[in-house]
Design a protein around this motif. Sequence first.
Motif, PDB file in Angstrom:
ATOM      1  N   GLY A  85       0.748  -1.084   0.044  1.00 51.79           N
ATOM      2  CA  GLY A  85      -0.030   0.030   0.272  1.00 51.79           C
ATOM      3  C   GLY A  85       0.775   1.225  -0.163  1.00 51.79           C
ATOM      4  O   GLY A  85       0.330   2.334   0.061  1.00 51.79           O
ATOM      5  N   ALA A  86       2.048   1.390  -0.171  1.00 47.38           N
ATOM      6  CA  ALA A  86       2.949   2.291  -0.089  1.00 47.38           C
ATOM      7  C   ALA A  86       2.649   3.127  -1.252  1.00 47.38           C
ATOM      8  O   ALA A  86       2.418   2.623  -2.565  1.00 47.38           O
ATOM      9  CB  ALA A  86       4.325   1.974  -0.160  1.00 47.38           C
ATOM     10  N   GLY A  87       3.030   4.415  -1.165  1.00 49.87           N
ATOM     11  CA  GLY A  87       2.867   5.239  -2.207  1.00 49.87           C
ATOM     12  C   GLY A  87       4.104   5.188  -3.171  1.00 49.87           C
ATOM     13  O   GLY A  87       4.796   6.265  -3.353  1.00 49.87           O
ATOM     14  N   VAL A  88       4.330   4.183  -3.739  1.00 47.77           N
ATOM     15  CA  VAL A  88       5.605   4.016  -4.667  1.00 47.77           C
ATOM     16  C   VAL A  88       5.074   3.589  -6.088  1.00 47.77           C
ATOM     17  O   VAL A  88       4.146   2.715  -6.269  1.00 47.77           O
ATOM     18  CB  VAL A  88       6.618   3.029  -4.219  1.00 47.77           C
ATOM     19  CG1 VAL A  88       7.022   3.472  -2.958  1.00 47.77           C
ATOM     20  CG2 VAL A  88       5.881   1.524  -3.905  1.00 47.77           C
ATOM     21  N   ALA A  89       5.832   3.707  -7.064  1.00 50.10           N
ATOM     22  CA  ALA A  89       5.606   3.033  -8.312  1.00 50.10           C
ATOM     23  C   ALA A  89       6.808   2.707  -9.141  1.00 50.10           C
ATOM     24  O   ALA A  89       8.054   3.289  -8.709  1.00 50.10           O
ATOM     25  CB  ALA A  89       4.814   4.040  -9.275  1.00 50.10           C
ATOM     26  N   VAL A  90       6.978   1.762  -9.845  1.00 49.84           N
ATOM     27  CA  VAL A  90       8.272   1.209 -10.583  1.00 49.84           C
ATOM     28  C   VAL A  90       8.226   0.974 -11.942  1.00 49.84           C
ATOM     29  O   VAL A  90       7.174   0.334 -12.390  1.00 49.84           O
ATOM     30  CB  VAL A  90       8.801   0.443  -9.585  1.00 49.84           C
ATOM     31  CG1 VAL A  90       7.961  -0.840  -9.627  1.00 49.84           C
ATOM     32  CG2 VAL A  90      10.379  -0.340 -10.344  1.00 49.84           C
ATOM     33  N   LEU A  91       8.998   1.564 -12.701  1.00 49.57           N
ATOM     34  CA  LEU A  91       9.157   0.839 -14.162  1.00 49.57           C
ATOM     35  C   LEU A  91       9.410  -0.527 -14.189  1.00 49.57           C
ATOM     36  O   LEU A  91      10.840  -0.798 -14.001  1.00 49.57           O
ATOM     37  CB  LEU A  91       9.967   1.790 -15.155  1.00 49.57           C
ATOM     38  CG  LEU A  91       9.476   3.136 -15.604  1.00 49.57           C
ATOM     39  CD1 LEU A  91      10.529   3.825 -16.397  1.00 49.57           C
ATOM     40  CD2 LEU A  91       8.123   2.794 -16.530  1.00 49.57           C
ATOM     41  N   VAL A  92       8.705  -1.318 -14.628  1.00 42.29           N
ATOM     42  CA  VAL A  92       9.005  -2.811 -14.628  1.00 42.29           C
ATOM     43  C   VAL A  92       8.615  -3.270 -15.973  1.00 42.29           C
ATOM     44  O   VAL A  92       7.559  -3.084 -16.734  1.00 42.29           O
ATOM     45  CB  VAL A  92       8.551  -3.681 -13.484  1.00 42.29           C
ATOM     46  CG1 VAL A  92       9.274  -3.398 -12.190  1.00 42.29           C
ATOM     47  CG2 VAL A  92       7.097  -3.509 -13.140  1.00 42.29           C
ATOM     48  N   ASP A  93       9.299  -4.569 -16.318  1.00 40.62           N
ATOM     49  CA  ASP A  93       8.604  -5.166 -17.548  1.00 40.62           C
ATOM     50  C   ASP A  93       7.806  -6.368 -17.143  1.00 40.62           C
ATOM     51  O   ASP A  93       7.392  -6.699 -15.933  1.00 40.62           O
ATOM     52  CB  ASP A  93       9.824  -6.120 -18.025  1.00 40.62           C
ATOM     53  CG  ASP A  93      10.611  -7.000 -17.152  1.00 40.62           C
ATOM     54  OD1 ASP A  93      10.128  -8.265 -17.353  1.00 40.62           O
ATOM     55  OD2 ASP A  93      11.468  -6.630 -16.269  1.00 40.62           O
ATOM     56  N   GLY A  94       7.133  -6.815 -17.996  1.00 43.92           N
ATOM     57  CA  GLY A  94       6.104  -7.746 -17.671  1.00 43.92           C
ATOM     58  C   GLY A  94       6.353  -8.975 -17.156  1.00 43.92           C
ATOM     59  O   GLY A  94       5.532  -9.819 -16.238  1.00 43.92           O
ATOM     60  N   GLY A  95       7.648  -9.511 -17.176  1.00 45.18           N
ATOM     61  CA  GLY A  95       8.125 -10.840 -16.687  1.00 45.18           C
ATOM     62  C   GLY A  95       8.150 -10.781 -15.060  1.00 45.18           C
ATOM     63  O   GLY A  95       7.935 -11.535 -14.523  1.00 45.18           O
ATOM     64  N   ARG A  96       8.209  -9.539 -14.618  1.00 44.56           N
ATOM     65  CA  ARG A  96       8.275  -9.379 -12.992  1.00 44.56           C
ATOM     66  C   ARG A  96       6.856  -9.178 -12.490  1.00 44.56           C
ATOM     67  O   ARG A  96       6.712  -9.600 -11.230  1.00 44.56           O
ATOM     68  CB  ARG A  96       8.967  -8.113 -12.600  1.00 44.56           C
ATOM     69  CG  ARG A  96      10.536  -8.248 -12.835  1.00 44.56           C
ATOM     70  CD  ARG A  96      11.185  -6.843 -12.494  1.00 44.56           C
ATOM     71  NE  ARG A  96      12.701  -6.799 -12.466  1.00 44.56           N
ATOM     72  CZ  ARG A  96      13.642  -6.839 -13.401  1.00 44.56           C
ATOM     73  NH1 ARG A  96      12.900  -6.558 -14.384  1.00 44.56           N
ATOM     74  NH2 ARG A  96      14.883  -7.124 -13.201  1.00 44.56           N
ATOM     75  N   LEU A  97       5.889  -8.993 -13.454  1.00 48.18           N
ATOM     76  CA  LEU A  97       4.366  -9.413 -13.138  1.00 48.18           C
ATOM     77  C   LEU A  97       3.817 -10.705 -13.347  1.00 48.18           C
ATOM     78  O   LEU A  97       2.911 -10.940 -12.603  1.00 48.18           O
ATOM     79  CB  LEU A  97       3.653  -8.254 -13.766  1.00 48.18           C
ATOM     80  CG  LEU A  97       4.058  -6.849 -13.546  1.00 48.18           C
ATOM     81  CD1 LEU A  97       3.101  -5.964 -14.370  1.00 48.18           C
ATOM     82  CD2 LEU A  97       4.091  -6.207 -12.063  1.00 48.18           C
TER      83      LEU A  97
END
Length: 328
Positions: A85-97
Amino acid sequence: MKRTLIASGLLAIAAALIPSLAQAASPAYTLNVSSSLTVDDPMFKGLNQFKEQVEARSGGRIAVKLFPSSQLGPDEDVLEQARSGAGVAVLVDGGRLAPFVKEFGILGAPYVVDSYDEMRKLVTSPLLETWNQKLRAASGHQILSFNWYQGERHLLTMKPVSKPADLAGVRMRTPGAPVWLETVRGLGATPTPMPWAEVYSALQMQAIDAAEAQHPATYGSRLFEVIKHVTKTHHIYLITGLVGSKAWFDKLPADLQTIVREESLKAGDTASKATNDSLANYEKLMREKGVKITEVDVAPFVASTAAVYDKLGYGELRKQVNATLGKK
């Protein structure tokens, strides 16, 4: 008497203004945006735009802070912060999701698209939005947009490569997600999972023999100092998403939700254009540093990685992707 009344009135007005002024000076929401990339990467043109536009359109209600070079930790750690729930965002590729929603892994599968335009069409389609809704339910993540194109990934080696057999026994760095591991195996190498920040020293100390990456990341991390060859296999069109917390996003008023998603999409397009515009210059710079950059026939690599889809259970999903793209 009049002076006293005027002074009292002014004090009352000032007292009423102080809370509103304090509120204006203090954002109601803060979003810390993480990336493993350096500030020189074209992605940061988009990230800076995202920060400026979100803060401007929200009237200062949202503050966006940018953290390059994995200052908030590895991407996986930031994703865990978002889950909490932290107010963070990160640029990630689909593999990490993909560990949360398997479908995302196909975005990093080898040769799934033939161009940036095809990838842009896929990641802004209703198909991807259905994956986003699954992700919200499965892991508590929220995709802001998934159109941040970082370039085509190529082989970074010490020796020339022209076919998969040339990579036999070569220890190649890869992210740890299954789609990356199988892709590197399909290319002919031995996958070695490792954070991106450790790649330079690992190549320098010969803990690994090779890596694979897009030009901006290769140059930004100065890997031209520790490799000799870039072989242009184009095996992955690296598209990434700005992924944050469902809990944080859902707390935003509806107008701010709209602003964040709209500006993320616009900024992703800006970053993608900056990437495309930069690629030829990165090649020029790396050649000047002594790196040999070679175009090869990719057909053998396409053939050798074809089995990745069935190994990971993406056969049927690829048909859906092709249908979305209007391909047979």
